[in-house]
Scaffold this motif. Structure first.
Motif, PDB file in Angstrom:
ATOM      1  N   ASN A 221       0.861  -1.175   0.000  1.00  0.00           N
ATOM      2  CA  ASN A 221       0.000   0.000   0.000  1.00  0.00           C
ATOM      3  C   ASN A 221       0.903   1.233   0.000  1.00  0.00           C
ATOM      4  OD1 ASN A 221      -2.151   1.827   0.440  1.00  0.00           O
ATOM      5  ND2 ASN A 221      -1.905   1.651   2.667  1.00  0.00           N
ATOM      6  N   ILE A 222       0.714   2.084  -1.011  1.00  0.00           N
ATOM      7  CA  ILE A 222       1.513   3.319  -1.039  1.00  0.00           C
ATOM      8  C   ILE A 222       0.703   4.430  -0.386  1.00  0.00           C
ATOM      9  CG2 ILE A 222       2.663   5.017  -2.490  1.00  0.00           C
ATOM     10  CD1 ILE A 222       2.882   2.858  -4.640  1.00  0.00           C
ATOM     11  N   ILE A 223       1.191   4.903   0.734  1.00  0.00           N
ATOM     12  CA  ILE A 223       0.496   5.975   1.445  1.00  0.00           C
ATOM     13  C   ILE A 223       1.113   7.297   1.026  1.00  0.00           C
ATOM     14  CG2 ILE A 223      -0.031   6.950   3.709  1.00  0.00           C
ATOM     15  CD1 ILE A 223       0.178   4.107   4.854  1.00  0.00           C
ATOM     16  N   GLU A 224       0.321   8.081   0.310  1.00  0.00           N
ATOM     17  CA  GLU A 224       0.835   9.363  -0.158  1.00  0.00           C
ATOM     18  C   GLU A 224       0.369  10.444   0.821  1.00  0.00           C
ATOM     19  OE1 GLU A 224      -0.678  10.452  -3.982  1.00  0.00           O
ATOM     20  OE2 GLU A 224       1.113  11.595  -4.494  1.00  0.00           O
ATOM     21  N   ILE A 225       1.318  11.045   1.516  1.00  0.00           N
ATOM     22  CA  ILE A 225       0.986  11.999   2.573  1.00  0.00           C
ATOM     23  C   ILE A 225       0.307  13.244   2.000  1.00  0.00           C
ATOM     24  CG2 ILE A 225       1.928  13.501   4.373  1.00  0.00           C
ATOM     25  CD1 ILE A 225       2.093  10.612   5.126  1.00  0.00           C
ATOM     26  N   ASP A 226       0.861  13.772   0.927  1.00  0.00           N
ATOM     27  CA  ASP A 226       0.338  15.018   0.369  1.00  0.00           C
ATOM     28  C   ASP A 226       0.206  14.896  -1.151  1.00  0.00           C
ATOM     29  OD1 ASP A 226      -0.404  17.545  -0.290  1.00  0.00           O
ATOM     30  OD2 ASP A 226       1.152  18.542   0.885  1.00  0.00           O
ATOM     31  N   PRO A 227      -0.915  14.320  -1.583  1.00  0.00           N
ATOM     32  CA  PRO A 227      -1.088  13.974  -2.991  1.00  0.00           C
ATOM     33  C   PRO A 227      -0.822  15.123  -3.963  1.00  0.00           C
ATOM     34  CG  PRO A 227      -2.911  13.120  -1.689  1.00  0.00           C
ATOM     35  CD  PRO A 227      -2.119  13.988  -0.787  1.00  0.00           C
ATOM     36  N   LYS A 228      -1.105  16.354  -3.548  1.00  0.00           N
ATOM     37  CA  LYS A 228      -0.927  17.475  -4.491  1.00  0.00           C
ATOM     38  C   LYS A 228       0.537  17.722  -4.815  1.00  0.00           C
ATOM     39  CE  LYS A 228      -5.153  20.081  -3.764  1.00  0.00           C
ATOM     40  NZ  LYS A 228      -5.660  20.177  -2.374  1.00  0.00           N
ATOM     41  N   LYS A 229       1.416  17.414  -3.832  1.00  0.00           N
ATOM     42  CA  LYS A 229       2.824  17.785  -4.016  1.00  0.00           C
ATOM     43  C   LYS A 229       3.691  16.669  -4.587  1.00  0.00           C
ATOM     44  CE  LYS A 229       2.843  21.254  -0.382  1.00  0.00           C
ATOM     45  NZ  LYS A 229       3.031  21.354   1.067  1.00  0.00           N
ATOM     46  N   THR A 230       3.216  15.434  -4.495  1.00  0.00           N
ATOM     47  CA  THR A 230       4.141  14.350  -4.849  1.00  0.00           C
ATOM     48  C   THR A 230       3.602  13.424  -5.931  1.00  0.00           C
ATOM     49  OG1 THR A 230       3.217  13.047  -3.035  1.00  0.00           O
ATOM     50  CG2 THR A 230       5.213  14.297  -2.568  1.00  0.00           C
ATOM     51  N   GLN A 231       2.577  13.880  -6.651  1.00  0.00           N
ATOM     52  CA  GLN A 231       1.907  13.006  -7.616  1.00  0.00           C
ATOM     53  C   GLN A 231       2.837  12.288  -8.585  1.00  0.00           C
ATOM     54  OE1 GLN A 231      -1.032  13.155 -10.398  1.00  0.00           O
ATOM     55  NE2 GLN A 231      -2.617  14.049  -9.058  1.00  0.00           N
ATOM     56  N   GLU A 232       3.713  13.060  -9.213  1.00  0.00           N
ATOM     57  CA  GLU A 232       4.575  12.450 -10.244  1.00  0.00           C
ATOM     58  C   GLU A 232       5.482  11.391  -9.666  1.00  0.00           C
ATOM     59  OE1 GLU A 232       6.751  15.109 -12.818  1.00  0.00           O
ATOM     60  OE2 GLU A 232       4.895  16.296 -13.086  1.00  0.00           O
ATOM     61  N   GLU A 233       6.139  11.738  -8.528  1.00  0.00           N
ATOM     62  CA  GLU A 233       7.064  10.783  -7.917  1.00  0.00           C
ATOM     63  C   GLU A 233       6.327   9.524  -7.472  1.00  0.00           C
ATOM     64  OE1 GLU A 233       6.800  13.973  -7.213  1.00  0.00           O
ATOM     65  OE2 GLU A 233       8.709  14.888  -6.680  1.00  0.00           O
ATOM     66  N   THR A 234       5.129   9.724  -6.897  1.00  0.00           N
ATOM     67  CA  THR A 234       4.393   8.564  -6.401  1.00  0.00           C
ATOM     68  C   THR A 234       3.941   7.680  -7.552  1.00  0.00           C
ATOM     69  OG1 THR A 234       3.572  10.012  -4.659  1.00  0.00           O
ATOM     70  CG2 THR A 234       2.576   7.846  -4.817  1.00  0.00           C
TER      71      THR A 234
ATOM     72  N   LYS B 219       8.712  15.753   2.251  1.00  0.00           N
ATOM     73  CA  LYS B 219      10.012  15.965   2.902  1.00  0.00           C
ATOM     74  C   LYS B 219      11.068  14.997   2.391  1.00  0.00           C
ATOM     75  CE  LYS B 219       8.197  16.463   7.130  1.00  0.00           C
ATOM     76  NZ  LYS B 219       8.112  15.977   8.522  1.00  0.00           N
ATOM     77  N   LYS B 220      10.708  13.702   2.465  1.00  0.00           N
ATOM     78  CA  LYS B 220      11.727  12.698   2.188  1.00  0.00           C
ATOM     79  C   LYS B 220      11.968  12.462   0.697  1.00  0.00           C
ATOM     80  CE  LYS B 220      11.257  10.382   6.569  1.00  0.00           C
ATOM     81  NZ  LYS B 220      10.636   9.307   7.346  1.00  0.00           N
ATOM     82  N   ILE B 221      10.892  12.632  -0.085  1.00  0.00           N
ATOM     83  CA  ILE B 221      11.047  12.305  -1.507  1.00  0.00           C
ATOM     84  C   ILE B 221      12.057  13.243  -2.162  1.00  0.00           C
ATOM     85  CG2 ILE B 221       9.243  13.767  -2.538  1.00  0.00           C
ATOM     86  CD1 ILE B 221       9.756  10.054  -3.322  1.00  0.00           C
ATOM     87  N   GLY B 222      12.180  14.446  -1.577  1.00  0.00           N
ATOM     88  CA  GLY B 222      13.166  15.407  -2.094  1.00  0.00           C
ATOM     89  C   GLY B 222      14.569  14.834  -2.078  1.00  0.00           C
ATOM     90  N   SER B 223      14.882  14.055  -1.019  1.00  0.00           N
ATOM     91  CA  SER B 223      16.217  13.465  -0.943  1.00  0.00           C
ATOM     92  C   SER B 223      16.220  12.043  -1.500  1.00  0.00           C
ATOM     93  CB  SER B 223      16.710  13.484   0.507  1.00  0.00           C
ATOM     94  OG  SER B 223      15.756  12.849   1.326  1.00  0.00           O
ATOM     95  N   GLY B 224      15.161  11.702  -2.214  1.00  0.00           N
ATOM     96  CA  GLY B 224      15.141  10.412  -2.889  1.00  0.00           C
ATOM     97  C   GLY B 224      14.837   9.223  -1.989  1.00  0.00           C
ATOM     98  N   THR B 225      14.210   9.439  -0.839  1.00  0.00           N
ATOM     99  CA  THR B 225      13.894   8.305   0.012  1.00  0.00           C
ATOM    100  C   THR B 225      12.394   8.234   0.316  1.00  0.00           C
ATOM    101  OG1 THR B 225      14.214   9.542   2.050  1.00  0.00           O
ATOM    102  CG2 THR B 225      16.126   8.379   1.201  1.00  0.00           C
TER     103      THR B 225
ATOM    104  N   VAL C  30      14.140   4.093   3.047  1.00  0.00           N
ATOM    105  CA  VAL C  30      14.793   3.328   1.989  1.00  0.00           C
ATOM    106  C   VAL C  30      15.002   4.248   0.795  1.00  0.00           C
ATOM    107  CG1 VAL C  30      14.613   1.327   0.478  1.00  0.00           C
ATOM    108  CG2 VAL C  30      13.519   1.274   2.710  1.00  0.00           C
ATOM    109  N   LYS C  31      16.151   4.131   0.143  1.00  0.00           N
ATOM    110  CA  LYS C  31      16.370   4.891  -1.094  1.00  0.00           C
ATOM    111  C   LYS C  31      15.417   4.371  -2.162  1.00  0.00           C
ATOM    112  CE  LYS C  31      20.387   7.485  -0.853  1.00  0.00           C
ATOM    113  NZ  LYS C  31      19.642   8.507  -0.111  1.00  0.00           N
ATOM    114  N   LYS C  32      14.879   5.286  -2.953  1.00  0.00           N
ATOM    115  CA  LYS C  32      13.926   4.912  -3.986  1.00  0.00           C
ATOM    116  C   LYS C  32      14.408   3.743  -4.851  1.00  0.00           C
ATOM    117  CE  LYS C  32      12.943   8.375  -6.566  1.00  0.00           C
ATOM    118  NZ  LYS C  32      12.487   9.568  -7.307  1.00  0.00           N
ATOM    119  N   GLU C  33      15.678   3.754  -5.207  1.00  0.00           N
ATOM    120  CA  GLU C  33      16.216   2.725  -6.109  1.00  0.00           C
ATOM    121  C   GLU C  33      16.241   1.350  -5.427  1.00  0.00           C
ATOM    122  OE1 GLU C  33      18.883   5.456  -5.214  1.00  0.00           O
ATOM    123  OE2 GLU C  33      17.036   6.348  -5.970  1.00  0.00           O
TER     124      GLU C  33
END
Length: 565
Positions: free
Chosen positions: A472-485, A529-535, A549-552
């Motif tokens: 389950n991917i929990i997206e904290i703030d859907p407006k800000k992270t849509q593309e990455e998620t 917060k975290k997606i900015g640093s790739g985690t 965890v690092k995205k990769e």
RNA sequence: CGGGGCGUAGCGCAGUUUGGUUAGCGCGCCUGGUUCGGGACCAGGAGGUCGGUGGUUCGAAUCCACUCGCCCCGACCA
């Protein structure tokens, strides 16, 4: 799947009628919904779990060479009448009539129908052995549905049937099923113990049940911690646990015991332990014979064991019947000079001396009685095992536990092939009845038992193998992270994970609560917060662990972690 | 089948003992705005044949009768 487009009606509060954990969580998590007593609708999440369980079952059944069929649920009455089960099932079977006033039944099980199919096509020993199975809805008009989806009137069951030419063949088919079942339950996240069981309405010789230990279970099983002996209390055998202190009554005499009826009252009144009282119970067999059953006062008669001796339709005599027959009320009847067709005794009274029995006269008991004073026809084991009894196998102490029955396997033998005339021709040209086994698994029971066993105060903890979604991917703030998620979602999907993306416009807290209630084994938290640093953060439902965890590395991390779930 | 409990808004409940105007509360839902890492906040709004039928009464969610449905325990252990 995006959560915002899904039909997952979770609730914050427990439904009024739900008392069992599995019932509460399955309704609150949006898995099932009640339609009527013992009848449930499966919503998308519940359906998904069921399909995953079915997939495991199919894989394991196919592995032992079983072939899937689908028999009718709506069946003609004739076959049931032929095997006698139109009567023996009685009100447990949903019976109906068609427009021509012909009797029909919604099948509660399929021995008859499957045997007919075999009769039609399995003519030679060359056609044997065969194993056929189906996953299908069964209908049983239970006297009392219970515990949400634990005991219902309409339920999905995997049932299979083996057809063999020899008894050795039956043993093999049975063993194959036993193995397959152990694999199925293990893969579905359940620890089962296999117990000796009563074959009841199915008939046949040996049968074993697959049990999940749980306080919510309605079966009682006897278990020896020392040697592992396990049996349903309906058939369990044991040695009496507690020895009786020598009796204070030295000679046989009638004693006035006014209004003292129950074992406890008699023991109290006479100042002896209940074990020194011998209870007399009058049973009436199907053909109307009176059987007086004797048992030590601190034990209960097991009616299922008694039924194995005298047939299923034996019943305890009513108070009026007893009073008329003995000229004494229940509570004062006893074996001395009793005018009955047979007196049988449980082995528990074999070593008793100078014990107490009813006086066959109101307000009287007889003390100082010994076995030679009574005309006992035979000793049989008809005692329900108690906590603390002694294991016959190893001398260890037995304990009783509640359990949920999730599977049951039977060696049927020729009961159905004989009554429905399903014969084959053997090597020597002789006609012989096909030797059968039948094997059942409750699919919904696996689901409910899982919740009963795997949950905490927050909700369900599904094993990875049958979880409604693995991730389950929990997206904290859907407006800000849509593309990455979306990128993460696509990658996980691409790698074969069964994943849902919680893109709803809700506060983070609400999403966490839902995730825990529904019970996804792995949650991936995407925050600005975290997606900015790739985690991203991984949350493991079962252990409660949270780590970045690092995205990769996400895919490989989930892969390594899922083995433990 | 026996015993106990329950039925009021989509969900969870109060009100029923002691009958009295427009039947409340929380959650959810709709509109607008502000929020966004643990079930957010503000403002406005929609939503009820009080399980059903019949009766008593000037008046019934409330009293009476019947009935339907749901949950739990037990099903003769002397």
């Amino acid at each position: 799947m995006r959560w915002s487009n899904s039909f997952i009606p979770t609730r914050k509060e427990n439904p009024r009628e739900a008392e069992f954990v599995s019932h509460r969580y399955l309704v609150r998590g949006g898995f099932v919904e009640q339609h009527a007593s013992g009848v449930y609708t499966f919503l998308p999440l519940g359906r998904k779990v069921m399909l995953k369980i079915e997939k495991i079952i199919r894989e394991e059944m196919n592995r032992i060479g079983a072939q899937e069929v689908l028999l009718p649920a709506l069946t003609s009455a004739d076959v049931w009448k032929q095997t006698g089960r139109w009567e023996s099932f009685g009100n447990d079977m949903f019976k109906l009539k068609d427009r021509w006033d012909r009797d029909l039944a919604l099948a509660p099980t399929h021995e008859e129908i499957m045997t007919l199919l075999a009769k039609e096509h399995l003519k030679s020993y060359r056609d044997l052995p065969q194993i056929w199975y189906q996953i299908q809805t069964k209908f049983r008009d239970e006297p009392r549905p219970r515990g949400g989806i634990l005991r219902v009137r309409e339920f999905s069951m995997k049932d299979s049937y083996s057809f063999d030419a020899t008894w050795e063949g039956l043993d093999e088919s049975y063993e194959k099923h036993r193995e397959a079942y152990l694999n199925i339950f293990k893969r579905a996240g359940l620890n089962v113990i296999v117990v000796k069981a009563s074959s009841g309405l199915m008939g046949g010789s040996d049968s074993e049940e697959f049990m999940v230990l749980s306080g919510s279970g309605e079966d009682r099983i006897v278990h020896c911690k020392k040697c592992g002996y396990s049996a349903n209390v309906e058939v369990a055998a044991a040695r009496v646990g507690k020895e009786v202190v020598p009796s204070k009554f030295q000679r046989k005499e009638k004693v006035h015991t006014p209004s003292v009826r129950t074992v406890e009252e008699v023991a109290d009144f006479l100042g002896v332990e209940p074990a020194l009282i011998v209870k007399s119970l009058l049973y009436v067999t199907e053909d109307g014979r009176d059987v007086l059953v004797l048992i030590r006062g601190d034990y209960d008669v097991s009616e299922s064991k008694l039924a194995n001796v005298y047939g299923a339709n034996l019943h305890l005599a009513t108070g009026e019947y007893i009073t008329k027959k003995f000229n004494a009320e229940p509570g004062f009847i006893g074996p001395i000079d009793a005018e009955v067709d047979e007196i049988i005794a449980d082995e528990s009274i074999k070593n008793l001396n100078n014990f107490v029995v009813g006086g066959n006269r109101n307000d009287y008991h007889i003390v100082g009685v010994n076995l030679e004073d009574i005309k006992i026809t035979r000793f049989v084991d008809i005692r329900e095992v108690k906590d603390g009894d002694i294991c016959l196998e190893c001398g260890g102490e037995l304990s009783l536990e509640n359990a949920i029955e999730v599977g049951h396997i039977f060696k049927l033998g020729t009961k159905y092939s004989v009554s429905l005339e399903a014969y084959f021709t053997d090597k020597n040209g002789e006609k012989k009845p096909i030797i059968m086994g039948s094997y059942g698994i409750g699919v919904g029971r696996i689901m409910a038992a899982n919740v009963e066993v795997n949950h905490d105060e927050k909700g369900i903890i599904w094993p990875y193998s049958i979880a409604p979604f693995e991730v389950n991917i929990i997206e904290i703030d859907p407006k800000k992270t849509q593309e990455e998620t979306q990128a993460i979602y696509k990658e996980l999907k691409g790698k074969g994970f069964d994943v849902i993306w919680d893109d709803r416009e809700l506060s983070a807290g609400a999403k966490f609560k839902d995730a825990e209630l529904v019970g996804f084994p792995v949650n991936v938290v995407v925050s600005p917060k975290k997606i900015g640093s790739g985690t991203v953060e991984l949350q493991i439902r079962k252990t409660g662990e949270k780590f970045d965890v690092k995205k990769e590395e996400l895919v490989s991390k989930i892969r390594s972690v899922r083995k433990e779930l």
